[in-house]
Design an enzyme around this catalytic site. Structure first.
Site, PDB file in Angstrom:
ATOM      1  N   SER A 195      49.089   4.011  60.782  1.00 43.73           N
ATOM      2  CA  SER A 195      49.256   3.375  62.090  1.00 43.73           C
ATOM      3  C   SER A 195      50.532   2.553  62.196  1.00 43.73           C
ATOM      4  O   SER A 195      51.170   2.524  63.251  1.00 43.73           O
ATOM      5  CB  SER A 195      48.043   2.488  62.398  1.00 43.73           C
ATOM      6  OG  SER A 195      46.852   3.234  62.364  1.00 43.73           O
ATOM      7  N   HIS A 241      49.940  -2.928  63.075  1.00 44.49           N
ATOM      8  CA  HIS A 241      50.470  -2.278  64.275  1.00 44.49           C
ATOM      9  C   HIS A 241      51.662  -3.032  64.840  1.00 44.49           C
ATOM     10  O   HIS A 241      52.694  -2.442  65.169  1.00 44.49           O
ATOM     11  CB  HIS A 241      49.366  -2.173  65.332  1.00 44.49           C
ATOM     12  CG  HIS A 241      48.263  -1.240  64.945  1.00 44.49           C
ATOM     13  ND1 HIS A 241      47.138  -1.040  65.718  1.00 44.49           N
ATOM     14  CD2 HIS A 241      48.099  -0.449  63.846  1.00 44.49           C
ATOM     15  CE1 HIS A 241      46.346  -0.157  65.126  1.00 44.49           C
ATOM     16  NE2 HIS A 241      46.908   0.200  63.984  1.00 44.49           N
TER      17      HIS A 241
END
Length: 309
Positions: A195, A241
């Site tokens: 991610s 993220h």
């Protein structure tokens, strides 16, 4: 009475240069055949060509090999993106085989050795976890979502940046997300997944859109939506993220806004500087977790810290 024939032949007029009519020359372009003086000829692979033919050849080559916004040759198809997907899928299969379960693959030996566990990084100097964790996934859903996002975003970014630059953006983004987790997350919690790198591609897409002076609304909306998902759904690493997003946007900006002259040097320097900054932050966090002690007991790595960091 006939005059004797003269042995003198009339002088032959030499051709003049196509670009300099006042200059006689015995030279000509090997491509178009026009007469040209030495100042108007350039050495070619075979013979000499005139300045017009050289310019036309460069234009034809430029059209045959168009350049992207980052200065790379436009590739006909993505190569790096499917290779990255294949590597992620292969490692997932290995963890499934070791754990003998597609859902609980985190019990695999490889998963335990590669997952981003801050205490193991600080206490046992296992720095490779900052990178290897980005190729591990918790179960098939986690893998499928990330690989679909990588395919969608990776194709566009690889086309815009070129293969080598795309690899650099992907890996530095992955490292940036991992460092963010290492700096700010619980030191005794494991984190894995691509991610961070994928959010780096999201940030990169926005930078490319701005560089091309396109409407950034869709890119911004996609980033906001994904950040909302990161906040609302449990067990998702928001820190990874955000770290990947920021670093990915920064390294992509260095790629697409680098001056044309010395572009490759500027781009390489930016990658080195960002990677070095990540390493410096890791060393800083190491100093904070200096009290962590790790030892192998029964073949398993156990890490503890008196401070509870």
């Amino acid at each position: 009475m006939n005059e004797p024939a003269s042995n003198d032949t009339p002088p032959t007029t030499m051709p003049v240069c196509w670009w300099h009519p006042g200059r006689q020359t015995g030279l000509s372009c090997t491509r178009c055949g026009r007469a040209a003086c030495p100042d108007c000829l350039r050495e070619a692979s075979v013979g000499y060509q005139c300045v017009d033919c050289v310019r036309a050849g460069r234009e034809a080559q430029r059209r045959a090999h168009p350049r992207t916004v980052a200065g790379a040759t436009l590739a006909p198809r993505p190569v790096v993106t499917p290779v990255l997907i294949a590597v992620n899928v292969l490692l997932y299969v290995v963890t499934v085989a070791q754990a003998r379960s597609p859902l609980d693959n985190e019990r695999a030996t490889l998963f335990g050795d590669w997952v981003l566990w801050p205490r193991a990084i600080a206490g046992a100097d296992q720095w490779w976890r900052l990178v290897t964790a980005g190729f591990l996934h918790y179960g098939p859903v986690h893998l499928a979502v990330n690989m679909f996002a990588l395919w969608v975003l990776g194709r566009d970014m690889e086309a815009q940046l070129g293969r080598v630059r795309f690899i650099a953006v992907y890996l530095v983004s992955l490292l940036g997300g991992a460092v963010s987790v290492y700096l700010f997350d619980d030191s005794n919690r494991g984190t894995a997944g691509a991610s961070g790198a994928i959010y780096g591609l999201l940030g990169g897409i926005l930078v490319v859109v701005l560089r091309l002076r396109l409407n950034p609304t869709a890119a911004i909306g996609l980033i906001v939506l994904n950040l909302i998902i990161s906040v609302t759904i449990p067990n998702i690493s928001l820190l990874g993220h955000v770290g990947g997003l920021v670093v990915g946007a920064a390294v992509t900006a260095a790629m697409v806004f680098a001056p044309a002259r010395g572009r490759v040097v500027w781009q390489a320097a930016a990658v080195v500087v960002l990677a070095a900054a990540c390493v410096a932050l890791v060393l800083y966090r190491d100093s904070q977790l200096a009290s962590v002690a790790c030892d192998y007991q029964g073949g398993e790595l156990l890490c503890t810290t008196p401070s509870g960091a």
